[in-house]
Design a protein around this motif. Structure first.
Motif, PDB file in Angstrom:
ATOM      1  N   THR A 294       0.844  -1.199   0.000  1.00  0.00           N
ATOM      2  CA  THR A 294       0.000   0.000   0.000  1.00  0.00           C
ATOM      3  C   THR A 294       0.878   1.247   0.000  1.00  0.00           C
ATOM      4  N   ARG A 295       0.236   2.372  -0.314  1.00  0.00           N
ATOM      5  CA  ARG A 295       0.935   3.658  -0.295  1.00  0.00           C
ATOM      6  C   ARG A 295       0.045   4.690   0.394  1.00  0.00           C
ATOM      7  N   ARG A 296       0.685   5.726   0.884  1.00  0.00           N
ATOM      8  CA  ARG A 296      -0.054   6.816   1.515  1.00  0.00           C
ATOM      9  C   ARG A 296      -0.480   7.800   0.434  1.00  0.00           C
ATOM     10  N   THR A 297      -1.754   8.124   0.386  1.00  0.00           N
ATOM     11  CA  THR A 297      -2.268   9.039  -0.631  1.00  0.00           C
ATOM     12  C   THR A 297      -2.163  10.483  -0.149  1.00  0.00           C
ATOM     13  N   PRO A 298      -2.305  11.454  -1.061  1.00  0.00           N
ATOM     14  CA  PRO A 298      -2.204  12.864  -0.656  1.00  0.00           C
ATOM     15  C   PRO A 298      -3.257  13.292   0.365  1.00  0.00           C
ATOM     16  N   ALA A 373      -6.622  13.830  -9.853  1.00  0.00           N
ATOM     17  CA  ALA A 373      -7.112  13.214  -8.613  1.00  0.00           C
ATOM     18  C   ALA A 373      -6.223  13.589  -7.439  1.00  0.00           C
ATOM     19  N   ASP A 374      -4.910  13.632  -7.655  1.00  0.00           N
ATOM     20  CA  ASP A 374      -4.005  14.025  -6.580  1.00  0.00           C
ATOM     21  C   ASP A 374      -4.213  15.485  -6.186  1.00  0.00           C
ATOM     22  N   ALA A 375      -4.429  16.352  -7.182  1.00  0.00           N
ATOM     23  CA  ALA A 375      -4.703  17.759  -6.888  1.00  0.00           C
ATOM     24  C   ALA A 375      -5.982  17.905  -6.079  1.00  0.00           C
ATOM     25  N   THR A 381      -7.928  17.585   1.767  1.00  0.00           N
ATOM     26  CA  THR A 381      -7.409  16.773   2.862  1.00  0.00           C
ATOM     27  C   THR A 381      -7.859  17.318   4.208  1.00  0.00           C
ATOM     28  N   PRO A 382      -8.425  16.478   5.085  1.00  0.00           N
ATOM     29  CA  PRO A 382      -8.802  16.955   6.423  1.00  0.00           C
ATOM     30  C   PRO A 382      -7.585  17.471   7.188  1.00  0.00           C
ATOM     31  N   ARG A 383      -7.745  18.603   7.843  1.00  0.00           N
ATOM     32  CA  ARG A 383      -6.684  19.185   8.651  1.00  0.00           C
ATOM     33  C   ARG A 383      -6.880  18.797  10.116  1.00  0.00           C
TER      34      ARG A 383
END
Length: 480
Positions: A294-298, A373-375, A381-383
């Motif tokens: 697995t990888r960590r997404t933005p 999608a990354d943008a 992203t929740p802060r």
């Protein structure tokens, strides 16, 4: 017959949504024997969820975006030799002797006519989609509070609304689609409350320029909100729900860049329902149980590591769609088709298929859409400041009724620094949903002694869904 002990299928596709349908029909049309499994009784997944025929919907396409794409996939499925196994809850995939995989599923999960099913295949394509990320706040357990995607599902599949006056809140582009759908169906939507904003997209001009269709979709949804006089409030969040037996109102507060409520900015909005969601989380339980990397997404979730032909780190296991990171229906269809081509090339010994013009075009388009999608993920992203919404008596784990106060106590007094330790001390995440609703919140509260971000969770579970003990006991019994 394919699927028997002596003659397995070439490919088992798990999930009949956008990616699964595209992968299944692509592989079948190239000559593979394919079985398509899904827990639902209908194809289409969450995005193309539609009413049961018994409801007599005259125009189900009116509630969907790009219905023509789904209709095209459905016609290709009906014209193929694919074996659809709907209403099959897949709870495990395991390697069998030789080079075969065994897919274990249970049908009749409502307790009526329950039986276990084992399907064998030479390759697996995981297209299991995603589920909503929920961040708790005071009153989120009051009747009338539903997930944003859940509200849309109620409308698409049941032709019902969660209320008459519905506030839509959270973060992510799904909110605009949900609000426009609810308003078009007759609901009054006083506000869409977006915790982030949309200016973050401007930091990625190349991704925007390469995906004009996404901009067009935003214009369509924005025009619908204007037409229905829906107010859009950015940099704001629902920080409290009012009501006992039913939602009566919500408090909307301005929040700072770290999502901390700004004192004195709370405003009360009358409503009888709240549709709330903070993005989507890839559904990768089956993949992690197999040891897929697995990888960590933005946006601080976990997605599968995939090569340029959609294969996971485990040979013989491919994945497509949201399992590789949230990207939307159009991207899922392209990745599903690419995976179908890649599996066929491998199993039939035709490597030229992956070098064909179609495969190259799919890879190019996937790169462009993944960049967008990354943008999108970075923008929404929740802060970490959202934890300041919580009072100590706010439920974090609804299944086990674990409050934020108990989680904080586990961290401050007993030294818990991760979700697993908090689970052992409080039972948070041990309920029916197995942490799908509370996992992100518990992980964030446990990590707030550090940088306060939401650590991605990729636990390896032996069972991907709840399964009766009888199903486990019958594993060694011969198939019918």
């Amino acid at each position: 017959m394919p699927g028997s002990a002596s003659e397995p299928y070439d490919l088992a596709v798990i999930g009949a949504g956008c990616a699964g349908l595209a992968g299944a029909v692509a592989a079948s049309e190239l000559g593979l024997s394919v079985v398509l499994l899904d827990a639902s009784g209908q194809i289409g997944g969450q995005f193309y969820r539609h009413p049961a025929p018994t409801l007599g919907a005259v125009r189900p396409q009116a509630l969907h975006h790009d219905w023509a794409a789904f209709d095209h996939l459905r016609r290709r499925l009906e014209a193929s030799d694919i074996t659809p196994l709907l209403g099959h809850h897949v709870w495990s995939v395991a390697r069998e002797s030789g080079k075969l995989w065994a897919v274990h599923a249970v049908t009749g999960a409502d307790g009526e006519g329950e039986r276990t099913v084992r399907v064998r295949a030479r390759a697996i394509l995981l297209t299991t989609g995603a589920y909503e990320r929920q961040l708790p706040f005071p009153g989120w357990t009051v009747p009338g509070v539903v997930g944003a995607g859940g509200a849309q599902a109620m409308l698409k599949s049941g032709l019902v609304l969660p209320g008459n006056r519905i506030v839509v809140a959270g973060s992510g582009p799904l909110l605009l689609a949900v609000a426009s759908s609810l308003a078009a169906a007759g609901a009054r939507v006083p506000a869409v409350v977006e915790a982030s904003g949309y200016l973050g997209y401007a930091r990625h001009p190349r991704a925007l320029a390469a995906n004009p269709r996404k901009l067009a979709e935003a214009v369509v949804h924005g025009s619908a909100l204007l037409r229905h006089r829906v107010r859009l409030r950015t940099r704001s969040a629902v920080t409290e729900v009012h009501g006992t037996d039913r939602v009566e109102a919500v408090t909307v507060s301005r929040i700072d860049p770290r999502w901390r409520p700004v004192p004195g900015t709370g405003q009360r909005i009358a409503c009888d329902a709240l549709a709330v969601g903070h993005g989507l989380v890839p559904q990768i339980d089956l993949a992690t149980s197999l040891g897929c990397a697995t990888r960590r997404t933005p946006d601080e979730t976990c997605a599968l590591v995939l090569d340029d032909l959609q294969e996971t780190s485990v040979p013989g296991i491919w994945a497509a769609g949201e399992t590789g990171g949230i990207g939307g229906a159009q991207l899922a269809v392209m990745e599903g088709e690419l995976a179908g081509i890649a599996v066929t090339a491998r199993l039939l010994g035709k490597p030229f298929l992956t070098g064909s013009g179609r495969a190259r075009e799919l890879r190019r388009r996937r790169i462009r859409m993944r960049a967008f999608a990354d943008a999108m993920a970075v923008a929404h992203t929740p802060r970490p400041g959202w934890t300041e919404w919580l009072t100590d008596d706010t439920y974090v784990c609804r299944c086990e009724e674990v409050t934020a106060g108990r989680v904080r106590e586990a961290v401050a007094d007993f030294g818990a620094r991760d979700a697993r330790t908090v689970k052992l001390l409080t039972r948070a995440g041990m309920g029916w949903c197995q942490g799908r609703l509370c996992g992100a919140a518990v992980a964030c509260l446990a990590a707030c002694g550090g940088d306060g971000t939401v650590p991605p969770s990729a636990e390896r579970r032996p069972l991907a869904v709840p399964v009766p003990l009888g199903a486990l006991a019958s594993l060694d019994e011969p198939d019918d």
